[in-house]
Design an enzyme around this catalytic site. Structure first.
Site, short mmCIF file in Angstrom:
data_model
loop_
_atom_site.label_atom_id
_atom_site.label_comp_id
_atom_site.label_asym_id
_atom_site.label_seq_id
_atom_site.Cartn_x
_atom_site.Cartn_y
_atom_site.Cartn_z
N ASP A 101 47.81 49.10 62.36
CA ASP A 101 47.74 49.95 61.16
C ASP A 101 47.12 51.33 61.38
OD1 ASP A 101 44.93 49.40 61.20
OD2 ASP A 101 45.18 47.67 59.88
N HIS A 116 48.80 45.53 70.47
CA HIS A 116 50.13 45.28 69.90
C HIS A 116 50.84 46.56 69.46
CE1 HIS A 116 48.66 40.90 69.01
NE2 HIS A 116 48.97 41.10 70.27
N CYS A 149 67.11 58.31 67.55
CA CYS A 149 66.34 58.91 68.64
C CYS A 149 66.75 60.39 68.74
CB CYS A 149 66.66 58.18 69.95
SG CYS A 149 66.00 58.98 71.41
N ASN A 214 33.88 36.01 60.86
CA ASN A 214 35.09 35.56 60.17
C ASN A 214 34.66 34.66 59.01
OD1 ASN A 214 37.67 34.29 59.51
ND2 ASN A 214 38.38 34.95 61.52
N PRO A 215 35.26 34.78 57.84
CA PRO A 215 34.87 33.87 56.75
C PRO A 215 35.34 32.44 56.99
CG PRO A 215 36.53 35.47 55.99
CD PRO A 215 36.21 35.81 57.41
N ALA A 232 34.09 40.89 57.26
CA ALA A 232 33.74 42.00 58.16
C ALA A 232 33.10 43.16 57.41
CB ALA A 232 35.01 42.48 58.86
P1 OAD Z 1 45.73 36.53 61.20
O1 OAD Z 1 46.39 36.80 59.90
O2 OAD Z 1 46.30 35.46 62.06
O3 OAD Z 1 44.20 36.16 60.96
C1 OAD Z 1 43.38 36.93 60.14
C2 OAD Z 1 41.97 36.39 60.24
O4 OAD Z 1 41.13 37.23 59.48
C3 OAD Z 1 41.79 34.97 59.69
O5 OAD Z 1 41.07 34.19 60.63
C4 OAD Z 1 40.96 35.18 58.42
O6 OAD Z 1 40.06 34.11 58.17
C5 OAD Z 1 40.22 36.44 58.75
N1 OAD Z 1 39.81 37.26 57.60
C6 OAD Z 1 40.39 37.39 56.39
N2 OAD Z 1 39.72 38.26 55.62
C7 OAD Z 1 38.68 38.72 56.38
C8 OAD Z 1 37.62 39.64 56.17
N3 OAD Z 1 37.49 40.31 55.02
N4 OAD Z 1 36.75 39.85 57.16
C9 OAD Z 1 36.86 39.19 58.35
N5 OAD Z 1 37.84 38.31 58.61
C10 OAD Z 1 38.73 38.07 57.63
O7 OAD Z 1 45.65 37.92 61.98
P2 OAD Z 1 45.43 38.19 63.53
O8 OAD Z 1 44.47 37.25 64.12
O9 OAD Z 1 45.17 39.64 63.68
O10 OAD Z 1 50.89 39.97 66.16
O11 OAD Z 1 46.88 37.88 64.10
C11 OAD Z 1 47.12 38.07 65.46
C12 OAD Z 1 48.52 38.56 65.66
O12 OAD Z 1 49.43 37.66 65.06
C13 OAD Z 1 48.84 39.90 64.99
O13 OAD Z 1 48.44 41.02 65.76
C14 OAD Z 1 50.32 39.81 64.85
C15 OAD Z 1 50.44 38.43 64.32
O14 OAD Z 1 51.65 37.81 64.46
C16 OAD Z 1 52.06 40.60 66.31
O15 OAD Z 1 52.67 41.05 65.38
C17 OAD Z 1 52.48 40.70 67.73
#
Ligand code: OAD
Length: 246
Positions: A101, A116, A149, A214-215, A232
């Site tokens: 983002d 990513h 492109c 993480n919550p 966070a």
């Molecule tokens: P996820 O959506 O899998 O996980 C988000 C995490 O954030 C969860 O563990 C939630 O508990 C936590 N969460 C939610 N609100 C929060 C807050 N306010 N503060 C802290 N934590 C919070 O997202 P990612 O782990 O980023 O990849 O996913 C990894 C990858 O999977 C992404 O980069 C994407 C996705 O498919 C690609 O697109 C290649």
């Protein structure tokens, strides 16, 4: 928490932060796997693979255009700002992010290791020789979808890593090097997508004090030295305040 703050106070401490979608949740950017997560409503294989783009580039671009539009309306939150402040405070600071983002950059964190890619970058789908590997384009014209492109007039694609694609080896090398640190803090990731999740274990193996913010529980919760259950945008400012108070 006191243990962590004491470590962060040490001179020349090497700090690395790994972020996932949760760090941007408070900004209004949807996560992937939560209750309102993107993968609850959309099928990744229909939208986030090279096969999907080859089959229906218009559909894929419409989804990315919608996400770009949504993210453009979001602002960095307190968590992004603390991380940006730490990137200036700690000389050996590294940020590895899975997020596309651009909110870390907008908060002022330089040299983010974007595992990513970025939703604000594009690349030539055909990999034409005249085009750079990837270029930043926040003003892509969607008058024609897929956008073209400027070099070969073929379609361009979003500059993100899709499922089934290999991460940029240079970026992975940088992230692996960043895992060699004193304090490794993972924030807002479900810790199930590799290689990102592997950097937590790698950091621990290299002797880092590892922390999860993480919550909710994740597969990393049993690995790390300290779990801070919370959002966070509240936990990081709280840590920053404790650091300032010492
Ligand atoms: P996820 O959506 O899998 O996980 C988000 C995490 O954030 C969860 O563990 C939630 O508990 C936590 N969460 C939610 N609100 C929060 C807050 N306010 N503060 C802290 N934590 C919070 O997202 P990612 O782990 O980023 O990849 O996913 C990894 C990858 O999977 C992404 O980069 C994407 C996705 O498919 C690609 O697109 C290649």
């Amino acid at each position: 928490m006191k243990d962590l703050v004491d470590r962060l106070k040490q001179q020349d401490v090497r700090v690395t932060v790994l972020t996932g979608a949760g760090v941007s949740a408070a900004s209004g950017v949807p996560t992937f796997r939560g209750a309102d997560g993107l993968w609850r409503n959309f099928r990744p294989e229909a939208l986030a693979t090279a096969e999907a783009f080859g089959r229906d580039p218009k559909l894929v671009w419409e989804w990315y255009a919608w996400r770009r539009f949504r993210i453009a309306a979001c602002e960095p939150n307190a968590a992004h700002h603390v991380i940006a402040e730490w990137s200036r405070r700690f000389p050996n600071f590294k940020l590895i992010s899975q997020n596309v983002d651009g909110l870390h950059e907008r908060a002022g964190t330089a040299n983010t290791i974007n595992l990513h890619g970025s939703i604000w970058e594009v690349s030539c789908w055909q990999g034409c020789v005249k085009a750079p590997k990837r270029w930043r384009d926040e003003t892509v014209s969607f008058s024609e979808i897929p956008p073209r492109c400027p070099h070969c007039k073929g379609p361009i694609r979003p500059g993100v890593v899709w499922f089934g694609e290999t991460l940029d080896p240079g970026v992975v090398r940088q992230a692996s090097a960043a895992a060699d640190c004193d304090v490794f803090i993972t924030v807002g990731t479900s810790a199930i997508v590799y290689p990102a999740a592997g950097f937590i274990t790698a950091a621990k193996q290299k002797g880092a004090f590892t922390v999860e913010i993480n919550p909710e529980a994740t597969p990393a919760s049993n690995t790390v030295d300290l779990v801070v259950r919370g959002a966070a945008e509240t936990v990081l400012p709280d840590m920053a305040a404790r650091l300032a108070a010492l």
